[in-house]
Design an enzyme around this catalytic site. Structure first.
Site, PDB file in Angstrom:
ATOM      1  N   THR A  37      36.072 -16.873  17.552  1.00  0.00           N
ATOM      2  CA  THR A  37      34.860 -16.497  16.814  1.00  0.00           C
ATOM      3  C   THR A  37      34.980 -17.120  15.420  1.00  0.00           C
ATOM      4  OG1 THR A  37      35.847 -14.542  15.801  1.00  0.00           O
ATOM      5  CG2 THR A  37      34.837 -14.237  17.989  1.00  0.00           C
ATOM      6  N   ALA A  83      42.824  -8.738  19.555  1.00  0.00           N
ATOM      7  CA  ALA A  83      41.464  -9.306  19.454  1.00  0.00           C
ATOM      8  C   ALA A  83      40.474  -8.208  19.094  1.00  0.00           C
ATOM      9  CB  ALA A  83      41.062  -9.950  20.779  1.00  0.00           C
ATOM     10  N   ASP A 139      44.278   2.227  10.429  1.00  0.00           N
ATOM     11  CA  ASP A 139      44.281   3.562   9.812  1.00  0.00           C
ATOM     12  C   ASP A 139      42.854   4.077   9.592  1.00  0.00           C
ATOM     13  OD1 ASP A 139      43.512   1.875   7.729  1.00  0.00           O
ATOM     14  OD2 ASP A 139      44.997   2.602   6.301  1.00  0.00           O
ATOM     15  N   GLU A 140      41.855   3.175   9.700  1.00  0.00           N
ATOM     16  CA  GLU A 140      40.478   3.611   9.416  1.00  0.00           C
ATOM     17  C   GLU A 140      39.971   4.629  10.426  1.00  0.00           C
ATOM     18  OE1 GLU A 140      37.650   0.734   8.181  1.00  0.00           O
ATOM     19  OE2 GLU A 140      39.114  -0.415   7.045  1.00  0.00           O
ATOM     20  N   LYS A 167      37.010   1.127  16.903  1.00  0.00           N
ATOM     21  CA  LYS A 167      38.478   1.105  17.056  1.00  0.00           C
ATOM     22  C   LYS A 167      38.969   2.472  17.551  1.00  0.00           C
ATOM     23  CE  LYS A 167      41.085  -1.761  16.220  1.00  0.00           C
ATOM     24  NZ  LYS A 167      41.618  -2.930  16.997  1.00  0.00           N
ATOM     25  N   ASN A 192      45.787  -1.643   5.271  1.00  0.00           N
ATOM     26  CA  ASN A 192      45.288  -2.978   4.914  1.00  0.00           C
ATOM     27  C   ASN A 192      46.410  -4.003   4.803  1.00  0.00           C
ATOM     28  OD1 ASN A 192      43.168  -1.076   3.931  1.00  0.00           O
ATOM     29  ND2 ASN A 192      42.180  -2.995   3.364  1.00  0.00           N
ATOM     30  N   ASN A 262      40.827  -0.616  -5.996  1.00  0.00           N
ATOM     31  CA  ASN A 262      40.384  -2.012  -5.898  1.00  0.00           C
ATOM     32  C   ASN A 262      40.355  -2.688  -7.264  1.00  0.00           C
ATOM     33  OD1 ASN A 262      40.066  -1.699  -3.151  1.00  0.00           O
ATOM     34  ND2 ASN A 262      37.885  -1.149  -3.302  1.00  0.00           N
TER      35      ASN A 262
END
Ligand code: NAD
Ligand code: DAU
Length: 357
Positions: A37, A83, A139-140, A167, A192, A262
């Site tokens: 992709t 994937a 982990d999300e 997921k 992450n 962030n």
């Protein structure tokens, strides 16, 4: 010779896992299945592509017939499944694609593994114990934390984005195939990742590319969201350990114990970039631009990886400052890789994405 199927091996994390397995296990035949992709790139693997124990197959995990034929042809001993559609922002604009690849694609692989490992006569009675299906997750799936606490393997699932919902669903299917059919599975949920070959739509590589080109660094909301960053090669080492050592049906959390807001992360990155590009200190930080927040933006992720550390002896190897500097060096030294990606379709996607913010 053991044959291992690695799915998504042309992507960011997958390419590091393929590289590690091909180099470390010359007695394994590694088959990298990837649809290529926008996120898949064979240039991520040029250093190992000619190794005799490596083979690339282009294909789509959503195509059940293709997957069944592949399993019949290769008679894999194990699967490491990476994937996926992986970008949260894209899942907000196109959720169905995430359901197709992340859920249907995973179930297609599980069905092929079940049919080939549990139902062929020579395997009956062995419970397919020697055949492992390892699902790489995130982990999300656990949702968002407040100011305190960490995700453990016992934290309940509470996904918020279409990406994390897809997921979470795939994790449930993998566990269901263990509980219902006895498939030998392992799952890991990681925080992450950062490092080389990271597609420049994610925060760190996008910011490196923009700073380099004197373009705005888009910070969603107030930049107060917290992520727990892990060096991608440490993730690949954890995957190696878990694939070989986890008891069947086990889940491990993987994380760097390395939380950053962030905005603090971007300030550190700007400091490193100023130094590397010989800019006046403070110059790169002038590019910081606050933009409209991501819908449903999870506030904080933090992983408790003590189970993995205590049971399998894994520890992260790099301090974040060192890893981030190494990452910047890699992007500056690999401008051809970066330029190839950031032309064409990427440009169109990026412009569309930011014209809305
Ligand atoms: P990525 O987007 O860089 O790579 C995904 C790869 O999967 C690409 O090579 C793509 O071509 C391939 N792919 C996509 N759809 C496919 C399909 N239908 N059939 C075959 N191949 C297909 O993703 P990544 O960041 O390397 O993540 C890899 C895995 O790790 C994902 O399952 C992701 O959920 C998980 N994960 C990622 C992170 C992270 O920080 N990036 C953290 C934890 C877990
Ligand atoms: O936690 C693991 C997950 O980490 C993986 O499962 C995902 O596949 C991976 O993409 C990553 O998800 P995030 O959404 O956390 O990563 P991203 O790099 O997109 O964003 C990191 C943080 O930075 C997040 O709080 C959103 C913010 N952000 C992101 C981008 C792209 C910005 O502020 N500006 C940006 O331009």
């Amino acid at each position: 010779m053991k044959k291992i199927l690695i799915t998504g091996g042309a992507g960011f994390i997958g390419s590091h896992v393929v590289r590690l397995f091909v180099n470390k296990y010359p007695n394994y035949q590694i088959v990298n299945l990837d649809k290529l992709t926008y996120a898949g790139n064979l240039a991520n693997l040029t250093d190992i592509e000619k190794k005799p124990n490596y083979e690339f197959v282009k294909g789509d995990i959503v195509d059940a017939e293709f997957i069944n034929n592949l399993f019949c042809k290769y008679k894999f001993d194990g699967v490491i499944h990476l994937a996926a559609e992986s970008h949260v922002d894209r899942s907000i604009t196109n959720p169905l694609e995430f359901v197709m690849t992340n859920v249907i694609g995973t179930v297609n692989l599980l069905n092929a593994a079940k049919a080939n490992w549990l139902q062929i006569p020579s395997h009956i009675g062995t419970d397919g114990k020697e055949f492992r299906f390892y699902h790489v997750s995130t982990d999300e799936v656990y949702g968002s934390l407040g100011e305190t606490g960490m995700f453990t393997e016992n934290t309940g699932y509470d996904p918020h984005s279409p990406y994390s919902a897809s997921k979470a669903s795939s994790d449930h299917f993998v566990r269901a195939y263990h509980d219902t059919y006895g498939l030998n599975i392992a799952i890991s949920n990681c925080s992450n990742n950062y490092g080389s070959y990271h597609f420049p739509e994610k925060l760190i590589p996008l910011s490196i590319n923009n700073i380099k080109n004197n373009k705005p660094i888009p910070i969603y909301g107030k930049g107060e969201n917290i992520r727990d960053w892990l060096w991608v090669e440490d993730h690949a080492r954890a995957i190696d350990l878990i694939y070989h050592k986890a008891k069947t049906g086990t889940t491990y959390n993987i994380g760097g114990h390395n939380e950053w807001t962030n905005i603090d992360l971007i300030h550190l990155l700007c400091k490193i970039m100023d130094k590397k590009l010989n800019r006046t200190p403070g110059d790169s930080a002038k590019l910081i631009t606050y933009v409209k927040d991501r819908a449903g933006h999870d506030l904080r992720y933090a992983i408790d990886s003590s189970k993995l550390q205590n049971e399998l002896g894994w520890t992260p190897s790099l301090q974040f400052e060192e890893g981030l500097e190494k990452t910047v060096d890699w992007y500056l030294q690999n401008s051809e890789w970066l330029n190839n990606i950031t032309s064409g379709d990427y440009k169109k996607y990026y412009e569309k994405q930011y014209s809305k913010r």
